[in-house]
Scaffold this motif. Structure first.
Motif, PDB file in Angstrom:
ATOM      1  N   LEU A  42     -23.201  46.431   2.212  1.00  0.00           N
ATOM      2  CA  LEU A  42     -22.985  46.192   3.636  1.00  0.00           C
ATOM      3  C   LEU A  42     -23.112  44.716   3.979  1.00  0.00           C
ATOM      4  CD1 LEU A  42     -22.580  47.225   6.545  1.00  0.00           C
ATOM      5  CD2 LEU A  42     -25.068  47.506   6.675  1.00  0.00           C
ATOM      6  N   ILE A  43     -24.172  44.067   3.490  1.00  0.00           N
ATOM      7  CA  ILE A  43     -24.402  42.652   3.820  1.00  0.00           C
ATOM      8  C   ILE A  43     -23.259  41.787   3.312  1.00  0.00           C
ATOM      9  CG2 ILE A  43     -25.898  40.678   3.371  1.00  0.00           C
ATOM     10  CD1 ILE A  43     -28.248  42.689   3.255  1.00  0.00           C
ATOM     11  N   VAL A  44     -22.872  41.979   2.056  1.00  0.00           N
ATOM     12  CA  VAL A  44     -21.808  41.135   1.484  1.00  0.00           C
ATOM     13  C   VAL A  44     -20.463  41.443   2.134  1.00  0.00           C
ATOM     14  CG1 VAL A  44     -20.566  40.547  -0.624  1.00  0.00           C
ATOM     15  CG2 VAL A  44     -23.047  40.873  -0.690  1.00  0.00           C
ATOM     16  N   ASN A  45     -20.190  42.722   2.367  1.00  0.00           N
ATOM     17  CA  ASN A  45     -18.921  43.067   3.000  1.00  0.00           C
ATOM     18  C   ASN A  45     -18.833  42.547   4.429  1.00  0.00           C
ATOM     19  OD1 ASN A  45     -17.312  44.337   1.064  1.00  0.00           O
ATOM     20  ND2 ASN A  45     -18.353  46.290   1.305  1.00  0.00           N
ATOM     21  N   ASN A  46     -19.976  42.316   5.055  1.00  0.00           N
ATOM     22  CA  ASN A  46     -19.960  41.779   6.405  1.00  0.00           C
ATOM     23  C   ASN A  46     -19.474  40.335   6.450  1.00  0.00           C
ATOM     24  OD1 ASN A  46     -20.582  43.889   8.117  1.00  0.00           O
ATOM     25  ND2 ASN A  46     -22.288  42.816   9.075  1.00  0.00           N
ATOM     26  N   PHE A  47     -19.406  39.669   5.296  1.00  0.00           N
ATOM     27  CA  PHE A  47     -18.775  38.348   5.266  1.00  0.00           C
ATOM     28  C   PHE A  47     -17.365  38.427   5.850  1.00  0.00           C
ATOM     29  CE2 PHE A  47     -21.322  37.077   1.187  1.00  0.00           C
ATOM     30  CZ  PHE A  47     -22.490  37.098   1.930  1.00  0.00           C
ATOM     31  N   LEU A  48     -16.696  39.548   5.551  1.00  0.00           N
ATOM     32  CA  LEU A  48     -15.307  39.711   5.970  1.00  0.00           C
ATOM     33  C   LEU A  48     -15.174  39.973   7.464  1.00  0.00           C
ATOM     34  CD1 LEU A  48     -14.106  41.824   2.943  1.00  0.00           C
ATOM     35  CD2 LEU A  48     -13.263  39.573   3.552  1.00  0.00           C
ATOM     36  N   VAL A  64      -7.059  40.975  -1.955  1.00  0.00           N
ATOM     37  CA  VAL A  64      -5.954  40.010  -1.966  1.00  0.00           C
ATOM     38  C   VAL A  64      -6.225  38.881  -0.979  1.00  0.00           C
ATOM     39  CG1 VAL A  64      -3.511  39.718  -1.377  1.00  0.00           C
ATOM     40  CG2 VAL A  64      -4.235  41.669  -2.766  1.00  0.00           C
ATOM     41  N   TYR A  65      -6.730  39.217   0.188  1.00  0.00           N
ATOM     42  CA  TYR A  65      -7.017  38.206   1.217  1.00  0.00           C
ATOM     43  C   TYR A  65      -8.052  37.199   0.725  1.00  0.00           C
ATOM     44  CZ  TYR A  65      -7.612  36.565   6.075  1.00  0.00           C
ATOM     45  OH  TYR A  65      -7.638  35.818   7.227  1.00  0.00           O
ATOM     46  N   LEU A  66      -9.044  37.683  -0.027  1.00  0.00           N
ATOM     47  CA  LEU A  66     -10.100  36.801  -0.511  1.00  0.00           C
ATOM     48  C   LEU A  66      -9.564  35.773  -1.507  1.00  0.00           C
ATOM     49  CD1 LEU A  66     -12.924  39.454  -0.809  1.00  0.00           C
ATOM     50  CD2 LEU A  66     -12.978  37.420   0.640  1.00  0.00           C
ATOM     51  N   ILE A  67      -8.481  36.097  -2.192  1.00  0.00           N
ATOM     52  CA  ILE A  67      -7.852  35.114  -3.082  1.00  0.00           C
ATOM     53  C   ILE A  67      -7.426  33.891  -2.268  1.00  0.00           C
ATOM     54  CG2 ILE A  67      -5.863  34.666  -4.582  1.00  0.00           C
ATOM     55  CD1 ILE A  67      -5.954  37.626  -5.383  1.00  0.00           C
ATOM     56  N   MET A  68      -6.902  34.131  -1.075  1.00  0.00           N
ATOM     57  CA  MET A  68      -6.483  33.037  -0.203  1.00  0.00           C
ATOM     58  C   MET A  68      -7.657  32.124   0.151  1.00  0.00           C
ATOM     59  SD  MET A  68      -6.474  31.800   3.134  1.00  0.00           S
ATOM     60  CE  MET A  68      -7.044  33.219   4.057  1.00  0.00           C
ATOM     61  N   TYR A  69      -8.813  32.717   0.441  1.00  0.00           N
ATOM     62  CA  TYR A  69      -9.972  31.895   0.795  1.00  0.00           C
ATOM     63  C   TYR A  69     -10.446  31.056  -0.385  1.00  0.00           C
ATOM     64  CZ  TYR A  69     -10.599  33.961   5.394  1.00  0.00           C
ATOM     65  OH  TYR A  69     -10.417  34.325   6.700  1.00  0.00           O
ATOM     66  N   LEU A  70     -10.433  31.630  -1.587  1.00  0.00           N
ATOM     67  CA  LEU A  70     -10.808  30.856  -2.772  1.00  0.00           C
ATOM     68  C   LEU A  70      -9.902  29.642  -2.928  1.00  0.00           C
ATOM     69  CD1 LEU A  70     -11.434  33.784  -5.316  1.00  0.00           C
ATOM     70  CD2 LEU A  70     -13.143  32.486  -4.033  1.00  0.00           C
ATOM     71  N   LEU A  71      -8.600  29.845  -2.748  1.00  0.00           N
ATOM     72  CA  LEU A  71      -7.647  28.742  -2.860  1.00  0.00           C
ATOM     73  C   LEU A  71      -7.861  27.706  -1.750  1.00  0.00           C
ATOM     74  CD1 LEU A  71      -4.403  30.787  -3.686  1.00  0.00           C
ATOM     75  CD2 LEU A  71      -5.725  29.363  -5.270  1.00  0.00           C
ATOM     76  N   MET A  72      -8.150  28.166  -0.528  1.00  0.00           N
ATOM     77  CA  MET A  72      -8.320  27.248   0.598  1.00  0.00           C
ATOM     78  C   MET A  72      -9.511  26.326   0.389  1.00  0.00           C
ATOM     79  SD  MET A  72      -8.975  28.103   4.650  1.00  0.00           S
ATOM     80  CE  MET A  72     -10.759  28.288   4.462  1.00  0.00           C
ATOM     81  N   GLY A  75     -18.792  28.602   0.983  1.00  0.00           N
ATOM     82  CA  GLY A  75     -17.704  29.498   1.355  1.00  0.00           C
ATOM     83  C   GLY A  75     -17.045  30.132   0.143  1.00  0.00           C
ATOM     84  N   PHE A  76     -16.866  29.336  -0.925  1.00  0.00           N
ATOM     85  CA  PHE A  76     -16.265  29.859  -2.157  1.00  0.00           C
ATOM     86  C   PHE A  76     -17.169  30.931  -2.767  1.00  0.00           C
ATOM     87  CE2 PHE A  76     -15.305  30.011  -6.646  1.00  0.00           C
ATOM     88  CZ  PHE A  76     -13.924  29.871  -6.708  1.00  0.00           C
ATOM     89  N   ALA A  77     -18.492  30.662  -2.805  1.00  0.00           N
ATOM     90  CA  ALA A  77     -19.426  31.622  -3.384  1.00  0.00           C
ATOM     91  C   ALA A  77     -19.452  32.918  -2.571  1.00  0.00           C
ATOM     92  CB  ALA A  77     -20.827  31.010  -3.448  1.00  0.00           C
ATOM     93  N   ALA A  78     -19.415  32.790  -1.234  1.00  0.00           N
ATOM     94  CA  ALA A  78     -19.411  33.980  -0.383  1.00  0.00           C
ATOM     95  C   ALA A  78     -18.143  34.796  -0.597  1.00  0.00           C
ATOM     96  CB  ALA A  78     -19.543  33.574   1.084  1.00  0.00           C
ATOM     97  N   SER A  79     -17.010  34.109  -0.703  1.00  0.00           N
ATOM     98  CA  SER A  79     -15.740  34.803  -0.931  1.00  0.00           C
ATOM     99  C   SER A  79     -15.730  35.499  -2.281  1.00  0.00           C
ATOM    100  CB  SER A  79     -14.576  33.809  -0.840  1.00  0.00           C
ATOM    101  OG  SER A  79     -14.538  33.165   0.410  1.00  0.00           O
ATOM    102  N   LEU A  80     -16.253  34.816  -3.289  1.00  0.00           N
ATOM    103  CA  LEU A  80     -16.298  35.400  -4.630  1.00  0.00           C
ATOM    104  C   LEU A  80     -17.230  36.615  -4.654  1.00  0.00           C
ATOM    105  CD1 LEU A  80     -15.378  35.182  -7.570  1.00  0.00           C
ATOM    106  CD2 LEU A  80     -17.343  33.666  -7.987  1.00  0.00           C
ATOM    107  N   ALA A  81     -18.362  36.527  -3.951  1.00  0.00           N
ATOM    108  CA  ALA A  81     -19.286  37.657  -3.892  1.00  0.00           C
ATOM    109  C   ALA A  81     -18.626  38.860  -3.225  1.00  0.00           C
ATOM    110  CB  ALA A  81     -20.553  37.259  -3.140  1.00  0.00           C
ATOM    111  N   ALA A  82     -17.908  38.616  -2.126  1.00  0.00           N
ATOM    112  CA  ALA A  82     -17.211  39.709  -1.444  1.00  0.00           C
ATOM    113  C   ALA A  82     -16.115  40.291  -2.328  1.00  0.00           C
ATOM    114  CB  ALA A  82     -16.613  39.204  -0.126  1.00  0.00           C
TER     115      ALA A  82
END
Length: 617
Positions: free
Chosen positions: A211-217, A380-388, A418-425
């Motif tokens: 729940l906590i990690v998914n709430n990043f989204l 798929v959306y999280l891939i965009m954040y990693l690239l950004m 931000g990258f670490a949070a995206s990767l965790a999610a």
């Protein structure tokens, strides 16, 4: 070629005659409407005071980096994420980034418009909530109406999205908070404990972590409207202002209404199968004002449709811009209408959405499959954040002197967080959610990994691999002038439709009746809750919400669409496309099961089967 020349080569040239400017406040409201709404408030109200923690931690590690980094990038480079990643990494990576942003909306629209359908049914005729035909019709009518509005140009979308946010989120959200404060001011005890010991959510093992990690989204989408930065008069100064205003509004909208509901409505009375409207009905019941429920329902519909418009206009616009300059999509998908809008992309996306919507509405138990695919699209959306985040660091390092209207402090650190949070999610997305039930973990992993690779990498690779030089059709032009009359007509039609809908809703809605039988059953429920060790609500509160027949809780709970509503409530705190299923603590369903045992025992066995099918921590 200089950096500025490259920037100009990949961005549509400004034209005073073509561009219809929007204010930075309007852009802030567009961004807020694309991220926040009141939809997740009842879901998060279950956690009481801990909902603050569940929103603030993701805000620090994901919202703040996303907002500040995109503010810097948009103040220096037009075009949104496609141009940022193209400049920072490469043009193929820029296409991949904007494709990932676009692709994740595929499964968002059926979920959002399914909520619209169930909300309208709740306030007009609850029987419609179990009708697949009704749900399908609402989804298709609303989506295609949104395509028509979006095809009129950005300024029309900005006006309707801003209006939807104010009418459907800010006003009812403020009303909920005022009612919550009034409830406590009358000397009532908060339904959820408001002590320091409840600031942190109760640890339930893996489900809490998910729940906590998914709430990043919950905050995904803050960068999406950067594609409209060229519609601002002073992008360098105005876009950062818009981001900061949006960031504050998003936090207020997510946290305060959820707290207000937790003050008034015990978690045990929040039915996950009845959905959002039952929770708001319970709030108004505490003030004998349930006649406000249908009005609020119509307002929530306005907010949902406004949010849909911003997502229709944003990612598809970014996909168009890079495709016209680099030839990544066939010419048919690059065609513009007379207002300079990517209408063909919207139509093709609409055909896919229509098929999904029909399946979601008519095929029994399709909702569990639907939520697995929603996980795929968020992956798929999280891939965009990693690239950004990677592109932002490279742009600061390789183009330090490029003009920027705003420079984010400690950019490298922000991007790292931000990258670490995206990767965790991204990694937590491979943990099977409750909606997957008792299925094989291996099959789940194969579906999610294969789907993410196919939708996120294979499809854009095929477009890139088979592109032709003739696909380069030039720069996208801005929207044309002379649309004022059409926009005014659209606004007038929307206002009239909302007023008529509100009138019909109020005339059709009936609150629960307070009878001797209702009070007798309320006493039975109090005893059952007390025996189970759960919090016991006031008798009057139970009577107002459940009446003598269980109200929305007992309205055909075994129906396939009701199960879909249940699955839709077992999600993180996101309101936009970042909504993702989570692992449920089955204690959250005990109250609803007890309600059924008292008010509608004929449904207990069927609902118990539903609970047993859910995967818990």
């Amino acid at each position: 070629m200089s950096a500025e020349a490259k920037d100009q080569a990949t961005s549509p040239p400004p034209s005073k005659q073509a561009i219809r400017y929007i204010s930075w406040v309007a852009l802030a409201l567009m961004t807020t409407s694309s991220v926040a709404s009141l939809r997740p408030s009842p879901t998060m109200a279950v956690y009481g005071l801990a909902s603050i923690f569940l929103y603030l931690v993701p805000a620090v590690v994901f919202l703040l980096p996303t907002a500040l980094v995109s503010a810097e990038l948009a103040s220096g480079w037009n075009g949104g994420v496609y141009n940022w990643v193209s400049q920072g990494l490469s043009k193929p990576m820029g296409f991949l980034a904007v494709w990932c942003q676009f692709a994740m909306t595929i499964f968002y629209y059926p979920s959002l418009l399914g909520f619209v359908a169930s909300t309208l049914a709740y306030v007009i005729n609850p029987d419609l909530a179990s009708s697949g035909l009704w749900t399908a019709i609402v989804i298709m009518v609303c989506y295609w109406a949104g395509v028509w509005v979006s095809s009129r140009g950005t300024s029309g979308v900005a006006g309707l999205a801003s209006g939807g946010l104010i009418i459907g989120t800010l006003v009812p959200g403020a009303l909920l908070v005022i009612l919550g404060i009034a409830f406590l001011g009358q000397g009532n005890e908060s339904a959820a404990p408001m002590t320091a010991g409840h600031l942190l959510p109760a640890w339930a093992g893996l489900s809490s972590l998910v729940l906590i990690v998914n709430n990043f989204l919950s905050y995904s989408g803050m960068e999406m409207n950067a594609v409209h930065v060229s519609s601002l008069r002073k992008p360098g100064k105005e876009f950062p202002r818009a981001m900061f205003l949006a960031m504050g509004l998003v936090l207020l909208i997510f946290i305060l209404p959820a707290l207000a509901i937790s003050w008034i409505v015990p978690a045990e009375e929040l039915s996950l199968t009845a959905g959002v409207m039952q929770a708001f009905d319970a709030v108004f019941a505490a003030f004998d004002s349930q006649w406000l429920t249908p009005i609020l329902g119509v307002m929530l519909v306005a907010a949902s449709l406004g949010g849909m418009l911003t997502w229709l206009a944003g990612p598809s616009r970014g996909l168009l811009l890079i495709s016209r300059t680099e030839g990544y999509l066939p010419p048919y998908l690059q065609k513009l209408n007379k207002h300079g809008v990517q209408q063909n992309i919207l139509v093709v996306q609409g055909l896919v959405t229509t098929v999904i919507a029909l399946a979601y509405a008519f095929i029994p138990d399709v909702s569990s499959v639907y939520w697995i695919f929603s996980v795929i699209t968020t992956q798929v959306y999280l891939i965009m954040y990693l690239l950004m985040f990677v592109a932002a660091v490279r742009l600061r390092r390789n183009q330090p002197d490029h003009p920027r209207g705003y420079r984010a402090p400690m950019l490298t650190g922000l991007c790292g967080v931000g990258f670490a949070a995206s990767l965790a999610a991204l990694l937590i997305g491979f943990v099977p959610s409750s909606q997957f039930g008792g299925g094989s973990v291996g099959i789940y992993l194969a579906i999610v990994a294969g789907g993410a690779l196919g939708l996120g990498l294979l499809v854009p690779y095929l477009f890139y691999r088979f592109r032709k030089p003739s696909w380069k059709t030039g720069r996208a032009r801005g929207g044309g002038a002379g649309m004022r009359t059409a926009e005014k007509l659209v606004y007038a039609l929307v206002v009239v439709a909302l007023l008529i809908l509100g009138g019909v809703a109020v005339a059709s809605y009936h609150g629960q009746k307070e009878t001797e039988q209702a009070y007798a059953k309320a006493e039975q429920l109090q005893t059952a809750l007390s025996t189970a060790g759960l919090r016991v609500p006031y008798k009057d509160s139970i009577v107002r919400v459940l009446g003598d027949d269980g109200g929305a809780v007992c309205h055909d709970p075994e129906n396939a669409l009701r199960r879909g509503t249940l699955y839709g409530m077992i999600t993180n705190g996101a309101a936009g496309p970042g909504q993702r299923p989570v692992l449920v603590d089955n204690k959250l369903l005990q109250g609803q099961l007890l309600i059924m045992k008292v008010y509608c025992p004929q449904y207990v066995d069927a609902f118990q089967d539903v609970i047993d099918d859910l995967k818990d921590a």
